[in-house]
Motif scaffolding. Structure first.
Motif, PDB file in Angstrom:
ATOM      1  N   PRO A 130      45.365  16.185  54.445  1.00  0.00           N
ATOM      2  CA  PRO A 130      45.693  17.490  54.824  1.00  0.00           C
ATOM      3  C   PRO A 130      46.221  18.224  53.170  1.00  0.00           C
ATOM      4  N   THR A 131      45.698  19.360  52.913  1.00  0.00           N
ATOM      5  CA  THR A 131      45.785  20.033  51.796  1.00  0.00           C
ATOM      6  C   THR A 131      46.359  21.403  52.063  1.00  0.00           C
ATOM      7  N   PRO A 132      47.686  21.758  52.819  1.00  0.00           N
ATOM      8  CA  PRO A 132      48.015  23.195  53.067  1.00  0.00           C
ATOM      9  C   PRO A 132      48.313  24.061  52.018  1.00  0.00           C
ATOM     10  N   ASN A 133      49.180  23.456  50.860  1.00  0.00           N
ATOM     11  CA  ASN A 133      49.336  24.292  49.979  1.00  0.00           C
ATOM     12  C   ASN A 133      48.177  24.859  48.961  1.00  0.00           C
ATOM     13  N   ILE A 134      47.070  24.073  48.920  1.00  0.00           N
ATOM     14  CA  ILE A 134      45.888  24.219  48.256  1.00  0.00           C
ATOM     15  C   ILE A 134      45.185  25.289  49.165  1.00  0.00           C
ATOM     16  N   ASP A 135      45.113  25.216  50.318  1.00  0.00           N
ATOM     17  CA  ASP A 135      44.269  26.100  51.321  1.00  0.00           C
ATOM     18  C   ASP A 135      44.917  27.398  51.387  1.00  0.00           C
ATOM     19  N   LYS A 136      46.370  27.401  51.336  1.00  0.00           N
ATOM     20  CA  LYS A 136      47.049  28.703  51.456  1.00  0.00           C
ATOM     21  C   LYS A 136      46.515  29.527  50.468  1.00  0.00           C
ATOM     22  N   ILE A 137      46.650  29.234  49.208  1.00  0.00           N
ATOM     23  CA  ILE A 137      46.306  30.054  47.980  1.00  0.00           C
ATOM     24  C   ILE A 137      44.874  30.343  47.965  1.00  0.00           C
ATOM     25  N   ALA A 138      43.958  29.208  48.184  1.00  0.00           N
ATOM     26  CA  ALA A 138      42.616  29.428  48.319  1.00  0.00           C
ATOM     27  C   ALA A 138      41.927  30.365  49.246  1.00  0.00           C
ATOM     28  N   ASN A 139      42.933  30.672  50.429  1.00  0.00           N
ATOM     29  CA  ASN A 139      42.127  31.369  51.471  1.00  0.00           C
ATOM     30  C   ASN A 139      42.985  32.755  51.203  1.00  0.00           C
ATOM     31  N   GLN A 140      43.691  32.978  50.031  1.00  0.00           N
ATOM     32  CA  GLN A 140      44.326  34.183  49.734  1.00  0.00           C
ATOM     33  C   GLN A 140      43.410  34.865  48.503  1.00  0.00           C
ATOM     34  N   GLY A 141      42.296  33.994  48.075  1.00  0.00           N
ATOM     35  CA  GLY A 141      41.762  34.354  46.701  1.00  0.00           C
ATOM     36  C   GLY A 141      40.291  34.358  47.175  1.00  0.00           C
ATOM     37  N   LEU A 142      39.490  34.000  45.971  1.00  0.00           N
ATOM     38  CA  LEU A 142      37.797  34.020  46.242  1.00  0.00           C
ATOM     39  C   LEU A 142      37.435  32.616  46.050  1.00  0.00           C
ATOM     40  N   ILE A 143      37.034  32.266  47.172  1.00  0.00           N
ATOM     41  CA  ILE A 143      36.521  30.806  47.136  1.00  0.00           C
ATOM     42  C   ILE A 143      34.978  30.959  46.827  1.00  0.00           C
ATOM     43  N   LEU A 144      34.738  30.029  45.732  1.00  0.00           N
ATOM     44  CA  LEU A 144      33.451  29.916  45.375  1.00  0.00           C
ATOM     45  C   LEU A 144      32.506  28.709  45.945  1.00  0.00           C
ATOM     46  N   THR A 145      31.777  29.032  46.912  1.00  0.00           N
ATOM     47  CA  THR A 145      31.104  27.997  47.343  1.00  0.00           C
ATOM     48  C   THR A 145      29.873  27.342  46.546  1.00  0.00           C
ATOM     49  N   PRO A 177      34.485  21.864  44.701  1.00  0.00           N
ATOM     50  CA  PRO A 177      35.411  22.966  45.222  1.00  0.00           C
ATOM     51  C   PRO A 177      36.279  23.668  44.417  1.00  0.00           C
ATOM     52  N   THR A 178      35.994  24.869  44.587  1.00  0.00           N
ATOM     53  CA  THR A 178      36.580  25.883  43.215  1.00  0.00           C
ATOM     54  C   THR A 178      37.031  27.303  43.965  1.00  0.00           C
ATOM     55  N   PHE A 179      38.132  27.575  43.689  1.00  0.00           N
ATOM     56  CA  PHE A 179      38.485  29.153  44.092  1.00  0.00           C
ATOM     57  C   PHE A 179      39.310  29.829  42.827  1.00  0.00           C
ATOM     58  N   VAL A 180      39.339  30.956  43.081  1.00  0.00           N
ATOM     59  CA  VAL A 180      40.242  31.687  41.914  1.00  0.00           C
ATOM     60  C   VAL A 180      41.280  32.525  42.701  1.00  0.00           C
ATOM     61  N   TYR A 181      42.438  32.846  42.035  1.00  0.00           N
ATOM     62  CA  TYR A 181      43.294  33.788  42.802  1.00  0.00           C
ATOM     63  C   TYR A 181      44.100  34.403  41.904  1.00  0.00           C
ATOM     64  N   TRP A 182      44.425  35.591  41.994  1.00  0.00           N
ATOM     65  CA  TRP A 182      45.485  36.472  41.381  1.00  0.00           C
ATOM     66  C   TRP A 182      45.986  37.426  42.684  1.00  0.00           C
ATOM     67  N   LYS A 183      47.432  37.173  42.915  1.00  0.00           N
ATOM     68  CA  LYS A 183      47.985  37.815  43.937  1.00  0.00           C
ATOM     69  C   LYS A 183      47.852  39.380  44.158  1.00  0.00           C
ATOM     70  N   ASP A 184      47.057  39.857  45.086  1.00  0.00           N
ATOM     71  CA  ASP A 184      47.138  41.085  45.241  1.00  0.00           C
ATOM     72  C   ASP A 184      46.083  41.936  44.528  1.00  0.00           C
ATOM     73  N   VAL A 185      45.444  41.123  43.654  1.00  0.00           N
ATOM     74  CA  VAL A 185      44.469  41.646  42.785  1.00  0.00           C
ATOM     75  C   VAL A 185      42.972  41.364  43.070  1.00  0.00           C
ATOM     76  N   ILE A 186      42.869  39.931  43.339  1.00  0.00           N
ATOM     77  CA  ILE A 186      41.467  39.181  43.914  1.00  0.00           C
ATOM     78  C   ILE A 186      41.461  39.432  45.451  1.00  0.00           C
ATOM     79  N   GLU A 187      40.375  40.246  45.785  1.00  0.00           N
ATOM     80  CA  GLU A 187      40.348  40.303  47.290  1.00  0.00           C
ATOM     81  C   GLU A 187      40.007  39.099  48.076  1.00  0.00           C
ATOM     82  N   PRO A 188      40.675  38.589  48.994  1.00  0.00           N
ATOM     83  CA  PRO A 188      40.332  37.330  49.669  1.00  0.00           C
ATOM     84  C   PRO A 188      38.982  37.431  50.409  1.00  0.00           C
TER      85      PRO A 188
END
Length: 567
Positions: free
Chosen positions: A124-139, A397-408
């Motif tokens: 399980p990777t709950p911490n990583i998944d939480k932030i990934a799903n609030q950012g841009l997941i690059l498939t 597996p890659t994502f980018v995140y910036w709180k409230d700046v990058i659209e999930p």
């Protein structure tokens, strides 16, 4: 009496004209004007409108922004939207954003929950998944086939053919960054505090050490996990561990055996030797160092660049005692993934506590696909693994995140790890072709500025194609969902049980010429669509020809060769 072919065709045409209500003697041009089938099938035309989807550019010509840089797909409205967002954040915070690159080791596309793994595969990777799903997941994000080449790609914005590191230098071999201008160099010039923590593996010679390529401070080891442990372990390598003279040879071999602290003032200082006991605590030690750095930067007017590279889950894995058996899978690999998740969660929590999260760009990824030759290892839904340029070796597996700046959201737009170089420099204030002002004119940059893709609402990739490399070859090219192969690894060509792929496969330098796959319909890359889809194959070949011209003008600069030792 048997009719001649042309008589049969005439009679059939007349019958068709009568069926359509036309006189049998109507002119052929009248028939063509009234019966059209520009697209559909031989059974008749279609009125289906069809759809153009985002991030599909086969029909487009990329724009050249500088002779020594990859051309880009320009989306003017997205450029404007992204720049407005960045300007608004700088006005709000009074400084450029912080940048955190969190790079994991040998983790496959399917190992984290945000790509469908996580709890489903026993880690399980709950911490990583939480932030990934609030950012841009690059498939469709791409590394190189192995770790050192990817790390140098991130730091230089070049693929291995241009930066010259085709494979990891091992046990003190020379070669690496070797004085190149890096992402850390440039961010430092742009006012950033540059901190590195964890696995380096970009060269141990003086010109490649962290403090000599732009880092104000570096805390970690200079090589790779197995280099410190495999020859000590009586289970994995008894022929060395239980041979006193061979063991002594390894102790004296000219590579750094220590966790080190590197600064421009004091150089590389050895702190403690890495053995089968201390390696279990390295990731925890490194995490604490990054947390202390974030505390130190709390309230600072200076933006920071933190490059945090974990040790797990690269073999040989010796989990920290707190995490041994903590994954439901209870393998040393999955335990390492759970520890990585915990460490990432700690760093995000520290950023939040310090009021830094609102102004920090986080880029999360893996240096290559799963190591498939030394179990237990990671997982990928794609063909191949580390050491190959099949999707399993380089699609990570890659994502980018910036709180409230990058659209999930999720996007399948192409993203190469070389793009991290250009994108971070763009975020720091030098967008597009301006990065060239920091670099020699004869240095080619394979990365592109992906700020519009990442920050614009529903942004699209600025990259038209992805060039794959394998050893000293251009191995494939991808445009949209199509990939054309030129050099491939045959996993079981040498060893009858070498089916999993990796460094022990055979490299074939020529394919059939029209070997192409559709990665949407055939992600396993086991069926060639090249002949059936020539309208796609030909433009793919044209893109490869374009890049071969780039290599002719900006030739490969090979340092660490494959196979064999450094040139």
């Amino acid at each position: 009496m048997k009719q001649k072919p042309f008589i049969r065709r005439t009679l059939l045409a007349a019958a068709l004209l009568i069926t359509l209500g036309l006189p049998a003697g109507a002119q052929q041009t009248d028939y063509q004007n009234q019966v059209k089938n520009p697209r559909g099938s031989t059974t008749g035309p279609t009125d289906a409108p069809g759809y153009d989807h985002p991030n599909q550019y086969l029909h487009l010509q990329a724009t050249e922004i500088a002779d020594n840089m990859e051309p880009v797909i320009v989306h003017s409205s997205e450029v404007k939207n992204a720049q407005e967002k960045l300007a608004a954040m700088e006005k709000k915070t009074g400084k450029k954003p912080n940048i955190l690159i969190f790079l994991t080791d040998d983790v496959g596309w399917l190992d984290y929950g945000f790509n469908g793994g996580g709890v489903a595969v026993g880690n399980p990777t709950p911490n990583i998944d939480k932030i990934a799903n609030q950012g841009l997941i690059l498939t469709s994000a791409y590394s190189t086939p192995s770790c050192s080449p990817t790390r140098v790609t991130i730091m230089t914005g070049q693929n291995p053919l241009h930066h010259g590191v085709l494979r990891p230098p091992m046990y003190g071999e020379p070669g690496g960054l070797d004085g190149k201008t890096t992402l850390a160099n440039i961010l430092k010039k742009l006012g950033y505090r540059t901190q590195g923590v964890g696995k380096w593996h970009m060269g141990e010679n003086k010109g490649s050490l962290p403090q000599n390529v732009g880092f104000d401070d570096y805390y970690g080891f200079l090589g790779v996990s197995d280099m410190y442990t495999e020859w000590r372990d009586v289970y994995f390598n008894p022929e060395v561990a239980l041979s006193p003279e061979r063991f002594k040879m390894m102790e004296k071999l000219g590579f750094n055996h220590y966790n080190v602290h590197c600064t421009p003032e004091k150089g590389a200082e050895n702190l403690y030797e890495i053995d089968l006991e201390s390696i279990q605590n390295l990731d925890q030690d490194w995490a604490a160092y990054s947390e202390n750095f974030l505390d130190e930067m709390k309230g600072s007017d200076q933006p920071f660049f933190l490059y945090h590279a974990t040790r797990a889950a690269h073999f040989d894995n010796y989990p920290n005692h707190e995490f041994a058996g903590k994954s439901p899978a209870r393998t040393v690999f999955s335990d390492g993934i759970v520890e990585i998740d915990d460490i990432f969660g700690r760093l995000v929590k520290k950023l939040e506590e310090n009021g830094q999260l609102d102004n920090t760009l986080i880029i999360f990824g893996s240096d290559n696909g799963p190591e498939m030759e030394v179990p237990p290892h990671g997982r990928s839904p794609f063909r191949g693994g580390k050491g190959s340029s099949w999707e399993g070796g380089v699609r990570v597996p890659t994502f980018v995140y910036w709180k409230d700046v990058i659209e999930p959201r999720k996007s399948d737009g192409l993203f190469d790890y070389a793009d991290i170089f250009n994108t971070c420099i763009s975020v720091a204030g030098k967008p597009g072709a301006e990065v060239a002002s920091f670099l020699p004119e004869d240095r080619y940059t394979d990365g592109v500025d992906q700020v519009p893709f990442i920050f614009a609402d529903e942004g699209q990739s600025t990259r038209k194609s992805r060039i794959y490399t394998l050893n000293a070859h251009v191995s494939a090219v991808r445009v949209d969902e199509f990939k054309m192969h030129f050099v491939v690894e045959l996993q079981d060509a040498i060893f009858s049980r070498g089916f999993t792929g990796g460094f022990s496969g055979s490299v074939v330098t020529e394919t059939g010429g029209a070997t192409a796959t559709n990665l949407y319909t055939n992600p396993g890359e086991d069926i060639s669509d090249g002949i059936r889809h020539l309208p796609i194959t030909i433009p793919l070949g044209d893109e490869a020809t374009r890049y071969n011209k780039v290599l002719a003008k900006y030739p490969p600069n090979i340092q660490v060769v494959m196979p064999g030792r450094i040139k």
